[in-house]
Write an enzyme that holds these catalytic residues in place. Structure first.
Site, mmCIF file in Angstrom:
data_model
loop_
_atom_site.group_PDB
_atom_site.id
_atom_site.type_symbol
_atom_site.label_atom_id
_atom_site.label_comp_id
_atom_site.label_asym_id
_atom_site.label_seq_id
_atom_site.Cartn_x
_atom_site.Cartn_y
_atom_site.Cartn_z
ATOM 1 N N GLY A 177 0.827 -1.216 0.000
ATOM 2 C CA GLY A 177 0.000 0.000 0.000
ATOM 3 C C GLY A 177 0.854 1.255 0.000
ATOM 4 O O GLY A 177 0.413 2.313 0.447
ATOM 5 N N GLY A 210 -0.536 4.557 -1.499
ATOM 6 C CA GLY A 210 -1.669 5.245 -0.870
ATOM 7 C C GLY A 210 -1.210 6.381 0.036
ATOM 8 O O GLY A 210 -0.033 6.751 0.061
ATOM 9 N N LEU A 244 -0.174 -2.129 4.785
ATOM 10 C CA LEU A 244 -1.136 -1.018 4.688
ATOM 11 C C LEU A 244 -2.132 -1.230 3.554
ATOM 12 O O LEU A 244 -3.179 -0.583 3.518
ATOM 13 C CB LEU A 244 -0.396 0.305 4.431
ATOM 14 C CG LEU A 244 0.764 0.669 5.351
ATOM 15 C CD1 LEU A 244 1.328 2.027 4.963
ATOM 16 C CD2 LEU A 244 0.312 0.680 6.804
ATOM 17 N N THR A 296 -8.623 -0.642 12.095
ATOM 18 C CA THR A 296 -9.368 0.617 11.992
ATOM 19 C C THR A 296 -10.425 0.783 13.076
ATOM 20 O O THR A 296 -11.010 -0.209 13.541
ATOM 21 C CB THR A 296 -10.050 0.694 10.603
ATOM 22 O OG1 THR A 296 -11.026 1.729 10.624
ATOM 23 C CG2 THR A 296 -10.771 -0.600 10.252
ATOM 24 N N GLU A 300 -13.254 1.685 12.487
ATOM 25 C CA GLU A 300 -14.523 1.204 11.900
ATOM 26 C C GLU A 300 -14.928 -0.133 12.509
ATOM 27 O O GLU A 300 -16.099 -0.504 12.477
ATOM 28 C CB GLU A 300 -14.384 1.059 10.383
ATOM 29 C CG GLU A 300 -14.237 2.358 9.628
ATOM 30 C CD GLU A 300 -15.523 3.178 9.554
ATOM 31 O OE1 GLU A 300 -16.604 2.582 9.504
ATOM 32 O OE2 GLU A 300 -15.421 4.415 9.565
ATOM 33 N N TYR A 358 -16.435 -3.327 4.823
ATOM 34 C CA TYR A 358 -15.047 -2.924 5.088
ATOM 35 C C TYR A 358 -14.655 -3.252 6.523
ATOM 36 O O TYR A 358 -13.603 -3.854 6.785
ATOM 37 C CB TYR A 358 -14.896 -1.421 4.817
ATOM 38 C CG TYR A 358 -13.596 -0.837 5.317
ATOM 39 C CD1 TYR A 358 -12.388 -1.092 4.669
ATOM 40 C CD2 TYR A 358 -13.570 -0.014 6.453
ATOM 41 C CE1 TYR A 358 -11.192 -0.541 5.142
ATOM 42 C CE2 TYR A 358 -12.386 0.534 6.921
ATOM 43 C CZ TYR A 358 -11.197 0.268 6.264
ATOM 44 O OH TYR A 358 -10.012 0.805 6.731
ATOM 45 N N LYS A 417 -11.804 -5.867 7.963
ATOM 46 C CA LYS A 417 -10.666 -5.451 8.784
ATOM 47 C C LYS A 417 -10.650 -6.192 10.125
ATOM 48 O O LYS A 417 -9.591 -6.489 10.668
ATOM 49 C CB LYS A 417 -10.709 -3.937 9.014
ATOM 50 C CG LYS A 417 -10.254 -3.134 7.804
ATOM 51 C CD LYS A 417 -8.738 -3.271 7.617
ATOM 52 C CE LYS A 417 -8.225 -2.429 6.479
ATOM 53 N NZ LYS A 417 -6.763 -2.433 6.351
ATOM 54 N N ARG A 458 -4.678 12.591 0.792
ATOM 55 C CA ARG A 458 -5.814 11.709 1.054
ATOM 56 C C ARG A 458 -6.546 11.462 -0.270
ATOM 57 O O ARG A 458 -6.653 12.378 -1.114
ATOM 58 C CB ARG A 458 -6.739 12.404 2.057
ATOM 59 C CG ARG A 458 -7.976 11.611 2.468
ATOM 60 C CD ARG A 458 -7.643 10.318 3.155
ATOM 61 N NE ARG A 458 -8.612 9.985 4.187
ATOM 62 C CZ ARG A 458 -8.892 8.748 4.552
ATOM 63 N NH1 ARG A 458 -8.276 7.718 3.988
ATOM 64 N NH2 ARG A 458 -9.749 8.517 5.526
#
Ligand code: NDP
Ligand code: GDP
Length: 339
Positions: free
Chosen positions: A7, A10, A81, A126, A128, A150, A154, A185
């Protein structure tokens, strides 16, 4: 020290590359091939850093690729990541989100276990995962109730990492990171969507900013502060789980107001719910609500209790909400002018 970053193209890969470069690490970045052969945020890095990164092309879903990579490179640290990281997209594409975030993560941790068991591994978990949290603020002891594909994916990665850490004695740290943003971002995330739109509106290149839930609240920090926490998690004693966040909640509406203030525009609001609009002093409609940007399920009660990271790692989120917005709008204004 040798590191692998999945990642790397990103947002967090950008800041982590800068940090590891400063610390004189050898950096191997995993990039998935695309037809235009672009490399995302790597292209925005200063050339001396770009030149030091060795790119290996590979996809998370290819177990063989990671097995060969780990057998050959045996890095000191691996920062995992890479992910399908957008909550909204995960509702439309749950299967591919699970493939990349669950099977892909399993490919990484299996390759470390089999071919390079001394590698220290960081996993990007995360906030989340808390879903609709049962208590506020949330820390490492708060239970998880994910509310999106998502978040489910995770949480599977997080538990896989914990299981491997305990079963095989591997050095693995899970970072339970709250939202962190920056000038690189992804443009689909609300903070960057706002900072880009404000810059374009200021320069007459866009008329209106359309958003979903203006009352959604998040704990937003600056990505640069958070990647330092990732590095600390691999360079402090043993592998563990840590929450990183600011401990402050702000609404999307506040983000919009401050971002417009940065370019000298004061927004006032009229109407309610999906009919709400944001107007400038001279009566121009600059913000509209569009239901297309609402989530099937919203989770907006996340507030970080990062006291464990603060006590054990001496980690702290340094950049204030206002400073974050300022630097994002400033960067986008510059890019709007250059285009
Ligand atoms: P980004 O979406 O900016 O970056 C995701 C990276 O994963 C990109 O480099 C992307 O490559 C890569 N990737 C996606 N799918 C694959 C695949 N199949 N094979 C190889 N690489 C792939 O995320 P961030 O940098 O913001 O976040 C980093 C991690 O932290 C993610 O796992 C995210 O879920 C997690 N996280 C982020 C938070 C945040 O607020 N930013 C909060 C909590 C966790 P490409 O450039 O080709 O798309
Ligand atoms: P997330 O927290 O990882 O889902 O990050 P996002 O930046 O995508 O969303 C943050 C919050 O902003 C969520 O609660 C969204 O519902 C809310 N939001 C409101 N309007 C928008 C919008 O237009 N786009 C996005 N991406 N989010 C929005």
């Amino acid at each position: 020290m040798k590191s692998i970053i999945t990642g790397i193209s990103g947002q967090d890969g950008f800041f982590l590359s800068k940090l590891l470069f400063e610390k004189n690490y050898e950096i191997i970045g995993i990039v998935r091939r695309n037809s235009s052969m672009t490399t995302g945020t790597i292209e925005k890095l200063p050339h001396e850093i770009k030149e030091k990164i060795r790119i290996e092309y590979g996809d998370l879903t290819d177990a063989g690729f990671f097995a060969r990579l780990l057998e050959r490179e045996k890095p000191d640290e691996l920062y995992h990541l890479a992910a399908q990281s957008f909550v909204g997209y995960s509702f439309q594409n749950p299967a591919s989100t699970y493939d990349v975030n669950i099977s892909g993560t399993l490919n990484v941790v299996n390759a470390v276990k089999e071919y390079s068991p001394n590698t220290k591994l960081y996993f990007a978990a995360t906030s989340e995962m808390f879903g609709q949290p049962e208590s506020t603020p949330q820390n490492e002891e708060t239970s998880f109730k994910p509310r999106s594909p998502y978040a489910v994916s995770k949480l599977a990665g997080f538990w896989t990492m914990k299981t491997y850490r305990e079963a095989y004695g591997m050095f693995i740290s899970n970072g339970i990171l709250f939202n962190h943003e920056s000038e690189v971002r992804g443009p689909e995330f609300v903070t960057r969507k706002i900072s880009m739109a404000v810059s374009r509106i200021k320069n007459g290149k866009q008329l209106v900013l359309e958003l979903g839930n203006l009352n959604a609240r998040k704990d937003w920090g600056y990505a640069k502060d958070y990647v330092y926490g990732m590095w600390q998690m691999l360079n402090n004693g043993t592998g563990d789980d840590y929450v990183l966040g600011t401990g402050e909640l702000h609404t999307v509406r506040e983000f919009v107001e401050i971002a417009f203030q940065e370019v000298g525009i004061k927004i006032h609001w009229e109407g309610e719910n999906e009919n709400e609009i944001g107007l400038s002093d001279d009566g121009k409609i600059l913000v509209k609500v569009n239901k297309a940007f609402f989530r099937p399920l919203e989770s907006d009660n996340y507030l970080a209790d990062a006291s464990k990271a603060n006590n054990k790692l001496k980690w702290k989120s340094k950049t204030s909400f206002k400073e974050l917005i300022k630097l994002m709008v400033k960067s986008d204004l510059q890019q709007t002018i250059e285009k």
